[in-house]
Structures are given as structure tokens and as C-alpha cells.
Design an enzyme around this catalytic site. Structure first.
Site, short mmCIF file in Angstrom:
data_model
loop_
_atom_site.label_atom_id
_atom_site.label_comp_id
_atom_site.label_asym_id
_atom_site.label_seq_id
_atom_site.Cartn_x
_atom_site.Cartn_y
_atom_site.Cartn_z
N SER A 33 0.83 -1.22 -0.02
CA SER A 33 -0.08 -0.02 -0.06
C SER A 33 0.90 1.35 -0.12
O SER A 33 0.34 2.27 -0.49
CB SER A 33 -0.91 0.09 1.28
OG SER A 33 -0.23 -0.14 2.38
N HIS A 183 -0.07 5.45 6.40
CA HIS A 183 0.13 5.61 5.02
C HIS A 183 0.53 7.07 4.74
O HIS A 183 -0.06 7.84 5.36
CB HIS A 183 -1.12 5.37 4.22
CG HIS A 183 -1.24 3.64 4.56
ND1 HIS A 183 -2.47 3.28 5.39
CD2 HIS A 183 -0.76 2.62 3.87
CE1 HIS A 183 -2.30 1.91 5.09
NE2 HIS A 183 -1.50 1.47 4.08
#
Length: 205
Positions: A33, A183
Site C-alpha cells: 500500500s 500511510h
């Protein structure tokens, strides 16, 4: 004489085409990711940012994002053969292992998966670089250090470049990280591209 000149021109044109094609380099990013752009559009990822830059500065290099959110080293290993067959890359950047660490996977398995990926790529003449990956400190200092060492040892044993973990610097600024605390944000993607660009250009040479 005309036929000779015509054949000569055709031959030279063919050589130019062959040289032009052979000069092109494709680089595949096989990641999770952090490279797939979790929570972002594909156009916002650091891979897309590099692709835009290189369109003008290095048009001979084609960068392909084969990253999937949630991917593990086992998943990457399972997908690699298809990725290599589909894209026929000259170079491969492996950015995997974070999900293995977060899920507490056996480190020997992580090591084996990384080594097998590198071996598969090298057997097809593909240059490989491996990203260092780290787990958050709350996983314990001992495990975090053992996990970090896996990547260093694999890179040394396989003779490939170990690229420093790009999130180590990015994550120091809270504005660079999404609300999940893991993230990178859209604003952080150009910074990641800045960090990785020299390493990936070296890999693509």
C-alpha cells in the site's frame, strides 16, 4: 546502384529502430500500500510522480506500478512470475514486507520469500533493488531490530542494492501521514519520489 542505396537506407533505419527499442528500460515497482497509494488515486502515487518527471527528463525509462495494498512477501512471490511475464522488465524494485511484520509473520518465511523473489528475477536477467522495511517501535525493540536485519542480510547475501526505508524520514512529520498513522498523504508523494529517484535511476541504468 539505386537498389543498393535503398537497401542501405533500409538497413540503417532498421538499426536505428533496434537501438531505440533496446535503449528503452522498464522498471517495475512490486510493493504494498505504501507504493500502491492507499487512500489516494493512482495519479497521486509517488510512482506516478516519477513517471511524469521521467517523461521529460528520462523518456527512455518506463516505470510500472505493480503494487497492491495489503500485499505480503508471499503474495508478491506468487504474483512475480506473472508480473515478469506481462511486463518483461529490465529492473525490479521490491518494496514488500511491511504487512508481514505488522501481522507478526515468521521472519524465516519473510527471508525465504524475499530471496526467492530476487532469485526468480535475477534468473531472467532482471536487475533488482530491495527496499529496507521497518515496523513501528511499539512492536518491541527486539523484534523491530530482527525484522530490519532480515532485509539487510538478504540484500547482502543476494548481492542487490538495499534502498533505505523511505517512510523513516517521511513519518517524522505528522502532516506527511494519513489519519491511520501509517500511510503517506498525497502531499508526501513528491517527497518520496525525491528520496527514491536517485536509487531507482541507478537501478535502471
Amino acid at each position: 546502384m539505386k537498389n543498393f542505396l535503398l537497401k542501405t537506407c533500409l538497413f540503417l533505419s532498421l538499426l536505428l529502430v533496434i537501438r531505440s527499442v533496446s535503449a528503452n528500460v522498464s522498471l517495475v515497482v512490486l510493493g504494498d500500500s505504501l507504493s500502491a497509494g492507499y487512500g489516494l488515486s493512482q495519479e497521486q502515487t509517488w510512482v506516478a510522480e516519477l513517471d511524469r518527471r521521467w517523461d521529460s527528463s528520462h523518456p527512455d525509462i518506463n516505470i510500472i506500478n505493480a503494487s497492491i495494498s495489503g500485499e505480503t512477501t508471499r503474495g508478491g512471490l506468487n504474483r512475480l512470475e506473472g508480473v515478469l511475464e506481462r511486463h518483461q522488465p529490465d529492473a525490479l524494485f521490491i518494496e514488500l514486507g511491511g504487512n508481514d511484520g505488522l501481522r507478526g509473520f515468521d521472519l524465516n518465511t519473510v527471508r525465504s520469500n524475499l530471496k526467492q523473489m530476487i532469485d526468480k528475477a535475477k534468473k531472467q536477467g532482471v536487475k533488482v533493488a530491495l527496499s529496507q522495511v521497518m515496523v513501528p517501535p511499539n512492536y518491541g525493540q527486539r523484534f523491530a531490530e530482527q525484522f530490519r536485519q532480515v532485509f539487510k542480510e538478504v540484500a547482502e547475501e543476494e548481492g542487490v542494492k538495499l534502498v533505505p526505508f523511505f517512510m523513516e524520514q517521511i513519518a517524522t512529520n505528522p502532516d506527511n501521514v494519513q489519519n491511520d498513522g501509517i500511510h503517506p498523504t498525497a502531499e508526501a508523494q513528491p517527497k518520496i519520489a525525491d528520496f527514491l529517484e536517485p536509487y531507482l535511476l541507478e537501478l535502471a541504468k
